[in-house]
Design a protein around this motif. Structure first.
Motif, PDB file in Angstrom:
ATOM      1  N   ASP A 190     -19.092 -57.728   5.331  1.00  0.00           N
ATOM      2  CA  ASP A 190     -17.878 -58.647   5.402  1.00  0.00           C
ATOM      3  C   ASP A 190     -16.749 -58.394   6.149  1.00  0.00           C
ATOM      4  OD1 ASP A 190     -19.863 -60.100   4.077  1.00  0.00           O
ATOM      5  OD2 ASP A 190     -18.973 -59.813   2.015  1.00  0.00           O
ATOM      6  N   GLU A 191     -16.320 -57.073   6.249  1.00  0.00           N
ATOM      7  CA  GLU A 191     -15.271 -56.513   6.669  1.00  0.00           C
ATOM      8  C   GLU A 191     -15.466 -56.235   8.098  1.00  0.00           C
ATOM      9  OE1 GLU A 191     -16.388 -55.045   4.103  1.00  0.00           O
ATOM     10  OE2 GLU A 191     -15.233 -56.239   2.832  1.00  0.00           O
ATOM     11  N   GLY A 192     -16.526 -56.456   8.916  1.00  0.00           N
ATOM     12  CA  GLY A 192     -16.769 -56.192  10.211  1.00  0.00           C
ATOM     13  C   GLY A 192     -17.374 -54.858  10.722  1.00  0.00           C
ATOM     14  N   GLY A 193     -17.560 -54.180   9.955  1.00  0.00           N
ATOM     15  CA  GLY A 193     -18.177 -52.743   9.972  1.00  0.00           C
ATOM     16  C   GLY A 193     -19.836 -52.959  10.280  1.00  0.00           C
ATOM     17  N   LEU A 194     -20.143 -51.874  10.901  1.00  0.00           N
ATOM     18  CA  LEU A 194     -21.567 -51.808  11.396  1.00  0.00           C
ATOM     19  C   LEU A 194     -22.183 -51.128  10.011  1.00  0.00           C
ATOM     20  CD1 LEU A 194     -24.013 -52.325  13.290  1.00  0.00           C
ATOM     21  CD2 LEU A 194     -23.621 -50.113  14.173  1.00  0.00           C
ATOM     22  N   LEU A 195     -23.175 -51.607   9.532  1.00  0.00           N
ATOM     23  CA  LEU A 195     -24.111 -51.230   8.452  1.00  0.00           C
ATOM     24  C   LEU A 195     -25.389 -50.541   9.136  1.00  0.00           C
ATOM     25  CD1 LEU A 195     -23.854 -51.129   5.379  1.00  0.00           C
ATOM     26  CD2 LEU A 195     -25.439 -52.950   5.252  1.00  0.00           C
ATOM     27  N   VAL A 196     -25.351 -49.130   8.833  1.00  0.00           N
ATOM     28  CA  VAL A 196     -26.810 -48.507   9.156  1.00  0.00           C
ATOM     29  C   VAL A 196     -27.392 -47.869   8.044  1.00  0.00           C
ATOM     30  CG1 VAL A 196     -27.290 -46.338  10.518  1.00  0.00           C
ATOM     31  CG2 VAL A 196     -25.397 -48.193  11.457  1.00  0.00           C
ATOM     32  N   ARG A 197     -28.704 -47.697   7.986  1.00  0.00           N
ATOM     33  CA  ARG A 197     -29.432 -46.911   7.263  1.00  0.00           C
ATOM     34  C   ARG A 197     -30.177 -45.912   7.868  1.00  0.00           C
ATOM     35  NH1 ARG A 197     -31.991 -51.411   5.442  1.00  0.00           N
ATOM     36  NH2 ARG A 197     -30.211 -51.790   3.917  1.00  0.00           N
ATOM     37  N   THR A 198     -29.977 -44.718   6.991  1.00  0.00           N
ATOM     38  CA  THR A 198     -30.448 -43.388   7.629  1.00  0.00           C
ATOM     39  C   THR A 198     -31.965 -43.272   7.138  1.00  0.00           C
ATOM     40  OG1 THR A 198     -29.574 -42.069   5.864  1.00  0.00           O
ATOM     41  CG2 THR A 198     -27.829 -42.548   7.423  1.00  0.00           C
ATOM     42  N   ALA A 199     -32.539 -42.082   7.695  1.00  0.00           N
ATOM     43  CA  ALA A 199     -33.843 -41.748   7.327  1.00  0.00           C
ATOM     44  C   ALA A 199     -33.889 -41.700   6.039  1.00  0.00           C
ATOM     45  CB  ALA A 199     -34.114 -40.828   8.353  1.00  0.00           C
ATOM     46  N   ALA A 200     -33.018 -40.866   5.281  1.00  0.00           N
ATOM     47  CA  ALA A 200     -32.916 -40.392   3.944  1.00  0.00           C
ATOM     48  C   ALA A 200     -32.736 -41.865   2.976  1.00  0.00           C
ATOM     49  CB  ALA A 200     -31.594 -39.572   3.707  1.00  0.00           C
ATOM     50  N   GLY A 201     -32.334 -42.893   3.514  1.00  0.00           N
ATOM     51  CA  GLY A 201     -32.183 -44.075   2.593  1.00  0.00           C
ATOM     52  C   GLY A 201     -30.727 -44.289   2.420  1.00  0.00           C
ATOM     53  N   ASP A 202     -29.858 -43.722   2.831  1.00  0.00           N
ATOM     54  CA  ASP A 202     -28.580 -43.872   2.596  1.00  0.00           C
ATOM     55  C   ASP A 202     -27.953 -44.968   3.540  1.00  0.00           C
ATOM     56  OD1 ASP A 202     -28.361 -41.588   1.181  1.00  0.00           O
ATOM     57  OD2 ASP A 202     -27.979 -40.396   2.728  1.00  0.00           O
ATOM     58  N   GLU A 203     -26.950 -45.782   2.930  1.00  0.00           N
ATOM     59  CA  GLU A 203     -26.352 -46.717   3.769  1.00  0.00           C
ATOM     60  C   GLU A 203     -24.932 -46.240   4.407  1.00  0.00           C
ATOM     61  OE1 GLU A 203     -26.396 -50.685   1.963  1.00  0.00           O
ATOM     62  OE2 GLU A 203     -28.480 -51.113   2.983  1.00  0.00           O
ATOM     63  N   VAL A 204     -24.616 -46.394   5.337  1.00  0.00           N
ATOM     64  CA  VAL A 204     -23.493 -45.694   6.231  1.00  0.00           C
ATOM     65  C   VAL A 204     -22.768 -47.140   6.912  1.00  0.00           C
ATOM     66  CG1 VAL A 204     -22.415 -44.180   7.852  1.00  0.00           C
ATOM     67  CG2 VAL A 204     -24.659 -43.722   6.608  1.00  0.00           C
ATOM     68  N   VAL A 205     -21.608 -46.999   6.556  1.00  0.00           N
ATOM     69  CA  VAL A 205     -20.704 -48.269   7.258  1.00  0.00           C
ATOM     70  C   VAL A 205     -19.878 -47.449   8.553  1.00  0.00           C
ATOM     71  CG1 VAL A 205     -18.870 -50.023   7.157  1.00  0.00           C
ATOM     72  CG2 VAL A 205     -20.534 -49.577   5.223  1.00  0.00           C
ATOM     73  N   LEU A 206     -19.978 -47.765   9.725  1.00  0.00           N
ATOM     74  CA  LEU A 206     -19.232 -47.071  10.834  1.00  0.00           C
ATOM     75  C   LEU A 206     -18.135 -48.032  11.106  1.00  0.00           C
ATOM     76  CD1 LEU A 206     -22.626 -46.101  12.613  1.00  0.00           C
ATOM     77  CD2 LEU A 206     -21.209 -44.734  11.234  1.00  0.00           C
ATOM     78  N   ALA A 207     -17.150 -47.190  11.504  1.00  0.00           N
ATOM     79  CA  ALA A 207     -16.222 -47.856  12.354  1.00  0.00           C
ATOM     80  C   ALA A 207     -15.946 -47.819  13.797  1.00  0.00           C
ATOM     81  CB  ALA A 207     -14.841 -47.690  11.435  1.00  0.00           C
ATOM     82  N   GLY A 208     -16.654 -46.758  14.280  1.00  0.00           N
ATOM     83  CA  GLY A 208     -16.289 -46.394  15.578  1.00  0.00           C
ATOM     84  C   GLY A 208     -17.274 -46.949  16.572  1.00  0.00           C
ATOM     85  N   GLU A 209     -17.638 -46.067  17.537  1.00  0.00           N
ATOM     86  CA  GLU A 209     -18.711 -46.678  18.615  1.00  0.00           C
ATOM     87  C   GLU A 209     -19.909 -45.965  18.276  1.00  0.00           C
ATOM     88  OE1 GLU A 209     -18.546 -46.802  23.414  1.00  0.00           O
ATOM     89  OE2 GLU A 209     -17.189 -47.489  22.123  1.00  0.00           O
ATOM     90  N   VAL A 210     -21.180 -46.672  18.755  1.00  0.00           N
ATOM     91  CA  VAL A 210     -22.407 -46.363  18.522  1.00  0.00           C
ATOM     92  C   VAL A 210     -23.269 -46.233  19.928  1.00  0.00           C
ATOM     93  CG1 VAL A 210     -22.606 -46.627  16.256  1.00  0.00           C
ATOM     94  CG2 VAL A 210     -23.456 -48.339  17.765  1.00  0.00           C
ATOM     95  N   HIS A 211     -24.405 -45.632  19.808  1.00  0.00           N
ATOM     96  CA  HIS A 211     -24.975 -45.620  21.249  1.00  0.00           C
ATOM     97  C   HIS A 211     -26.485 -46.124  20.724  1.00  0.00           C
ATOM     98  CE1 HIS A 211     -21.891 -43.802  23.397  1.00  0.00           C
ATOM     99  NE2 HIS A 211     -21.848 -43.293  22.260  1.00  0.00           N
ATOM    100  N   LEU A 212     -27.212 -46.977  21.542  1.00  0.00           N
ATOM    101  CA  LEU A 212     -28.496 -47.238  21.175  1.00  0.00           C
ATOM    102  C   LEU A 212     -29.435 -46.035  21.429  1.00  0.00           C
ATOM    103  CD1 LEU A 212     -29.043 -50.889  22.847  1.00  0.00           C
ATOM    104  CD2 LEU A 212     -29.533 -50.066  20.407  1.00  0.00           C
ATOM    105  N   GLY A 213     -30.229 -45.660  20.489  1.00  0.00           N
ATOM    106  CA  GLY A 213     -31.283 -44.476  20.425  1.00  0.00           C
ATOM    107  C   GLY A 213     -32.540 -44.870  21.213  1.00  0.00           C
TER     108      GLY A 213
END
Ligand code: BTN
Length: 213
Positions: A190-213
């Motif tokens: 809702d705040e505009g961050g990117l939500l990412v799910r890691t292989a371990a099942g954690d949810e991380v909210v990112l604020a910087g830049e990412v690259h497509l895998g």
């Protein structure tokens, strides 16, 4: 107010100068050619003269969603098939058609929103950029449309802008990498961050830049 340069170092440089000398909200700088176009993270921004839309807007009112709002505006120009690779690269069929660089001075009450869009066919761009273009002829016409989209997106309630961004999320379900990790795009918060799910099942909210895998 609009200032057009046939050639200049960077429209963001000119807009920053204007902002520092008191230019009003929505003052616009455009150029046909830049000799030192800047991208995010120290990158340069290249393009053959006359083929791209190069603009910078002085903003005296903006919020934290500004980069995302700008991405949505450009996606609106690029058409219904365009996706936004968070935070604001605009992709057509996976290839970048536009770049956005926000340079803000909150302490002085302004931000400069710089946008480069490949409007005409992208001959002359280095192959490794893997760039796309709008495939349109008229840069001025594209500028007028982009400004309409921008004015709308800058005023849009945040909740609605986020909802629209979710409809154009290029990273949903894709593998993404960032400086310290890797995961799968799981949406936009809702705040505009990117939500990412890691292989371990954690949810991380990112604020910087990412690259497509
Ligand atoms: C990126 O993708 O890294 C952002 C690129 C931003 C390029 C635009 S072109 C107009 C304005 N002037 C600049 O020097 N940069 C922005």
């Amino acid at each position: 107010m609009r200032v057009h340069h046939r050639i200049t170092s960077s429209t963001n440089d000119r807009a920053r100068e204007l902002a520092a000398s008191g230019a009003p909200h929505l003052a616009l700088v455009t150029a046909r050619e830049q000799t030192a176009g800047r991208g995010r993270e120290g990158r340069t921004w290249a393009g053959s003269p006359g083929d791209s839309l190069l603009m910078s807007l002085v903003l005296r009112r903006y919020d934290a969603l500004l980069p995302l709002r700008a991405g949505l505006a450009v996606a609106g120009l690029a058409g219904p098939q365009a996706l936004v690779k968070w935070p604001n690269d605009v992709l057509i069929e996976g290839r970048k058609v536009a770049g956005i660089l926000v340079e803000a001075r909150p302490q002085d009450g302004w931000a400069v929103l710089g946008i480069g869009v490949n409007v005409r066919a992208t001959t002359g761009l280095p192959e490794e950029l893997d760039a796309a273009s709008l495939g349109r002829d008229d840069v001025e016409e594209a500028l007028a449309e982009l400004l309409d989209h921008l004015h709308e997106r800058l005023e849009q309630p945040a909740h609605d802008a986020i909802a629209d961004l979710r409809e154009r999320d290029a990273l949903l379900g894709r593998t993404v990498r960032w400086a310290t990790g890797e995961g799968t795009g799981a949406g936009i918060t809702d705040e505009g961050g990117l939500l990412v799910r890691t292989a371990a099942g954690d949810e991380v909210v990112l604020a910087g830049e990412v690259h497509l895998g």
